[in-house]
Design an enzyme around this catalytic site. Structure first.
Site, PDB file in Angstrom:
ATOM      1  N   GLN A  23      57.302  34.936  66.072  1.00 32.94           N
ATOM      2  CA  GLN A  23      58.169  36.027  65.632  1.00 32.94           C
ATOM      3  C   GLN A  23      58.658  36.841  66.834  1.00 32.94           C
ATOM      4  OE1 GLN A  23      55.983  39.219  63.829  1.00 32.94           O
ATOM      5  NE2 GLN A  23      57.673  39.868  62.525  1.00 32.94           N
ATOM      6  N   GLY A  24      59.943  36.801  67.115  1.00 36.09           N
ATOM      7  CA  GLY A  24      60.504  37.544  68.247  1.00 36.09           C
ATOM      8  C   GLY A  24      61.159  38.831  67.786  1.00 36.09           C
ATOM      9  N   TYR A  25      60.363  39.831  67.487  1.00 36.45           N
ATOM     10  CA  TYR A  25      60.876  41.133  67.079  1.00 36.45           C
ATOM     11  C   TYR A  25      60.706  42.161  68.207  1.00 36.45           C
ATOM     12  CZ  TYR A  25      61.529  40.400  61.968  1.00 36.45           C
ATOM     13  OH  TYR A  25      61.970  40.027  60.720  1.00 36.45           O
ATOM     14  N   GLU A  56      55.452  40.073  55.989  1.00 35.25           N
ATOM     15  CA  GLU A  56      54.436  40.130  57.046  1.00 35.25           C
ATOM     16  C   GLU A  56      53.329  41.118  56.645  1.00 35.25           C
ATOM     17  OE1 GLU A  56      55.845  41.429  60.887  1.00 35.25           O
ATOM     18  OE2 GLU A  56      53.935  40.932  61.844  1.00 35.25           O
ATOM     19  N   GLU A  71      50.675  54.698  61.433  1.00 37.22           N
ATOM     20  CA  GLU A  71      51.503  55.909  61.392  1.00 37.22           C
ATOM     21  C   GLU A  71      52.871  55.580  60.786  1.00 37.22           C
ATOM     22  OE1 GLU A  71      49.851  54.859  64.091  1.00 37.22           O
ATOM     23  OE2 GLU A  71      48.314  56.396  64.278  1.00 37.22           O
TER      24      GLU A  71
HETATM   25  C1  LIG Z   1      47.722  41.762  67.528  1.00 37.48           C
HETATM   26  C2  LIG Z   1      49.207  42.025  67.576  1.00 37.48           C
HETATM   27  C3  LIG Z   1      50.093  40.997  67.300  1.00 37.48           C
HETATM   28  C4  LIG Z   1      51.471  41.227  67.348  1.00 37.48           C
HETATM   29  N1  LIG Z   1      52.334  40.174  67.125  1.00 37.48           N
HETATM   30  C5  LIG Z   1      53.661  40.361  67.230  1.00 37.48           C
HETATM   31  C6  LIG Z   1      54.560  39.265  67.071  1.00 37.48           C
HETATM   32  O1  LIG Z   1      54.157  38.121  66.826  1.00 37.48           O
HETATM   33  N2  LIG Z   1      55.884  39.487  67.220  1.00 37.48           N
HETATM   34  C7  LIG Z   1      56.381  40.721  67.476  1.00 37.48           C
HETATM   35  O2  LIG Z   1      57.596  40.856  67.576  1.00 37.48           O
HETATM   36  N3  LIG Z   1      55.566  41.790  67.643  1.00 37.48           N
HETATM   37  C8  LIG Z   1      54.214  41.642  67.525  1.00 37.48           C
HETATM   38  N4  LIG Z   1      53.361  42.705  67.715  1.00 37.48           N
HETATM   39  C9  LIG Z   1      53.919  43.997  68.105  1.00 37.48           C
HETATM   40  C10 LIG Z   1      53.837  45.083  67.050  1.00 37.48           C
HETATM   41  O3  LIG Z   1      54.755  44.876  66.002  1.00 37.48           O
HETATM   42  C11 LIG Z   1      54.081  46.426  67.767  1.00 37.48           C
HETATM   43  O4  LIG Z   1      53.005  46.609  68.677  1.00 37.48           O
HETATM   44  C12 LIG Z   1      54.152  47.583  66.816  1.00 37.48           C
HETATM   45  O5  LIG Z   1      55.303  47.535  66.022  1.00 37.48           O
HETATM   46  C13 LIG Z   1      54.124  48.943  67.571  1.00 37.48           C
HETATM   47  O6  LIG Z   1      55.092  48.975  68.554  1.00 37.48           O
HETATM   48  P1  LIG Z   1      54.713  49.376  70.073  1.00 37.48           P
HETATM   49  O7  LIG Z   1      53.561  48.553  70.494  1.00 37.48           O
HETATM   50  O8  LIG Z   1      55.947  49.326  70.875  1.00 37.48           O
HETATM   51  O9  LIG Z   1      54.162  50.873  69.977  1.00 37.48           O
HETATM   52  P2  LIG Z   1      55.057  52.193  69.932  1.00 37.48           P
HETATM   53  O10 LIG Z   1      56.171  52.030  68.977  1.00 37.48           O
HETATM   54  O11 LIG Z   1      55.383  52.573  71.342  1.00 37.48           O
HETATM   55  O12 LIG Z   1      54.022  53.235  69.316  1.00 37.48           O
HETATM   56  C14 LIG Z   1      53.004  53.882  70.120  1.00 37.48           C
HETATM   57  C15 LIG Z   1      52.272  54.849  69.218  1.00 37.48           C
HETATM   58  O13 LIG Z   1      53.172  55.877  68.771  1.00 37.48           O
HETATM   59  C16 LIG Z   1      53.209  55.929  67.341  1.00 37.48           C
HETATM   60  N5  LIG Z   1      54.577  56.187  66.907  1.00 37.48           N
HETATM   61  C17 LIG Z   1      55.709  55.648  67.391  1.00 37.48           C
HETATM   62  N6  LIG Z   1      56.797  56.127  66.753  1.00 37.48           N
HETATM   63  C18 LIG Z   1      56.339  56.990  65.815  1.00 37.48           C
HETATM   64  C19 LIG Z   1      56.967  57.799  64.811  1.00 37.48           C
HETATM   65  N7  LIG Z   1      58.287  57.852  64.682  1.00 37.48           N
HETATM   66  N8  LIG Z   1      56.169  58.553  64.013  1.00 37.48           N
HETATM   67  C20 LIG Z   1      54.800  58.533  64.153  1.00 37.48           C
HETATM   68  N9  LIG Z   1      54.160  57.791  65.097  1.00 37.48           N
HETATM   69  C21 LIG Z   1      54.906  57.032  65.905  1.00 37.48           C
HETATM   70  C22 LIG Z   1      52.737  54.567  66.873  1.00 37.48           C
HETATM   71  O14 LIG Z   1      52.167  54.623  65.579  1.00 37.48           O
HETATM   72  C23 LIG Z   1      51.706  54.211  67.958  1.00 37.48           C
HETATM   73  O15 LIG Z   1      50.460  54.814  67.647  1.00 37.48           O
HETATM   74  C24 LIG Z   1      51.977  42.509  67.670  1.00 37.48           C
HETATM   75  C25 LIG Z   1      51.073  43.553  67.933  1.00 37.48           C
HETATM   76  C26 LIG Z   1      49.709  43.327  67.897  1.00 37.48           C
HETATM   77  C27 LIG Z   1      48.764  44.458  68.196  1.00 37.48           C
END
Ligand SMILES: Cc1cc2nc3c(=O)[nH]c(=O)nc-3n(C[C@H](O)[C@H](O)[C@H](O)COP(=O)(O)OP(=O)(O)OC[C@H]3O[C@@H](n4cnc5c(N)ncnc54)[C@H](O)[C@@H]3O)c2cc1C
Length: 396
Positions: free
Chosen positions: A134-136, A252, A374
């Site tokens: 999944q490339g999101y 998902e 969150e």
């Molecule tokens: C084990 C694992 C597998 C994954 N696999 C995939 C995958 O296969 N493909 C893919 O595309 N992605 C994948 N991900 C990525 C995942 O979708 C993202 O890590 C997730 O959406 C959070 O984005 P971020 O890491 O950029 O954190 P950020 O968005 O930077 O968030 C950092 C912190 O700030 C909080 N935050 C951010 N914005 C807000 C808001 N507006 N209100 C309240 N709180 C907020 C968040 O809750 C978090 O605690 C994976 C992640 C993990 C941990």
């Protein structure tokens, strides 16, 4: 829901078939994520029983029992699917095929794909022949997913993809990717996004594994450098990939919510009964956990029925994902507390995975992947409770 008389022959048929086709080695819990069968172009089976189990389920169409037969599915009704699920659970049968194709892409293709795309991709997914990733997420587009910058430029007869994804689970092992790209940089951020499918073996695709706190590397940074993608590999309308992306995220979250049901139905209290007699505080915490786990089980059954019959509230996957992942984290906190110093073991002769400490650390990611807790709470607050949400609403 109790069976009607009409269901009884089907239950008998399933039971007899499973008795014959589910090998004894494929009953009982798997030994951690590393022990799962993922299929793919070059499938790696842990043993012959795992291969036979997957092939038998594929032959019946029961890796995707509710999909239409013409796309490789079992064509079962929702009632029959429930019976199959119950009978699989009764013998503790392992999932024959873990697949992001089944849990995420397939439902999106069924809803948004062209007839040609459905016939091309769905049977392969059902048979476990292609492993998808999944490339999101991107370095600056996680919770605010619609801020993604990976570009797909229209070159007439193909798209040219450039950019970077991050946290791409199993990208280094995947055969194909479903990928969100920006096809119109001038459009508002939720528009101008297109949902592309392409082969990870295409020239210009590279991956770099990222090591997790648990010591494993289940995901990668993924780079696209002038990757050519055929024009007919866009799902849904060009520029309207956000609709596909959101729909897939619901599936998902449902998939991730399955972890709320892990562990024996009797609960932690039964498993650790001898230890709990001497510790009233831990006993109370375990009792509270077991009650919540039972409540989750009941809620989950109701939600699955509502989803299958089309009566589900759109926010339901967020509710289930939030409840399941927070519950699962608590389950492992308690297991660590209960098992004492034995849980500190990091390496063992048995296996490099499956130990309490690594599983406990892995649960930390459950409430991040698929959208953080969150983010789920913001979605529930806004779309279900109609509460004002402070600050920017996350776009996932
Ligand atoms: C084990 C694992 C597998 C994954 N696999 C995939 C995958 O296969 N493909 C893919 O595309 N992605 C994948 N991900 C990525 C995942 O979708 C993202 O890590 C997730 O959406 C959070 O984005 P971020 O890491 O950029 O954190 P950020 O968005 O930077 O968030 C950092 C912190 O700030 C909080 N935050 C951010 N914005 C807000 C808001 N507006 N209100 C309240 N709180 C907020 C968040 O809750 C978090 O605690 C994976 C992640 C993990 C941990």
């Amino acid at each position: 829901m109790p069976d009607s008389h009409a269901d009884e022959p089907f239950r008998r048929e399933v039971r007899a078939w499973l008795d014959t086709h589910c090998p004894p080695e494929m009953r009982g819990p798997a030994d951690g994520e590393e022990d799962h069968c993922w299929g793919g172009r070059n499938p790696e089976f842990k043993n012959d029983a795992q291969r036979r189990w997957m092939e038998a389920m594929v032959a019946r169409g029961w890796t995707v029992p509710d999909w239409p037969v013409e796309y490789g599915g079992g064509g079962l009704s929702s009632g029959q699917c429930r019976i199959l699920k119950q009978e699989l659970a009764r013998i503790e049968a392992r999932n024959p095929l873990f697949s992001f194709g089944i849990s995420m892409l397939g439902p999106a293709l069924l809803k948004f794909g062209t007839e040609e795309q459905k016939h091309r991709f769905l049977p392969e997914i059902a048979r476990g022949e292609i492993r998808w990733c999944q490339g999101y997420s991107e370095p600056n587009a996680g919770s605010d997913l619609a801020a993604l910058q990976t570009r797909a430029d229209d070159k007439g007869d193909h798209w040219l993809v450039n950019g970077q994804k991050i946290w791409t689970s199993h990208a280094d092992k995947a055969d194909w990717i479903f990928c969100l790209t920006r096809t119109d940089p001038a459009a508002p951020k939720h528009r101008g996004i297109s949902f592309l499918l392409f082969d990870m073996a295409s020239p210009g695709v590279t991956t770099r594994p990222i090591r997790l706190i648990s010591g494993l590397s289940p995901f990668c940074e993924t780079f696209f450098d002038d990757v050519r993608v055929p024009k007919d590999q866009v799902v849904g309308e060009v520029g309207k990939g956000w609709d596909v992306a959101k729909f897939l995220l619901g599936h998902e979250r449902e998939m991730i919510a399955g972890i709320g049901l892990l562990g024996p139905e009797e609960g932690l209290g039964a498993e650790f009964a001898d230890l709990l007699a001497a510790d009233p505080i831990l006993r109370a915490e375990v009792a509270a956990f077991d009650v919540d786990a039972l409540a989750f089980r009941a809620m989950s059954e109701r939600f699955v029925d509502e989803l299958k019959s089309g009566r589900a509230h759109p926010v339901q996957p967020s509710l289930m994902k939030y409840a399941a992942t927070e519950l699962h984290k608590r389950r492992h906190e308690l297991r660590m507390a209960l098992a004492g110093t034995a849980t500190l073991e990091w390496e063992s002769e048995r296996t490099t995975f499956g130990m309490p400490a690594r599983e406990w650390l892995r649960t930390k990611g459950n409430s991040i992947e698929g959208g953080t807790s969150e983010v789920q709470l913001s979605i529930i607050a806004k779309r279900l409770l109609n509460l004002p949400v402070a600050g920017a609403t996350p776009s996932t």
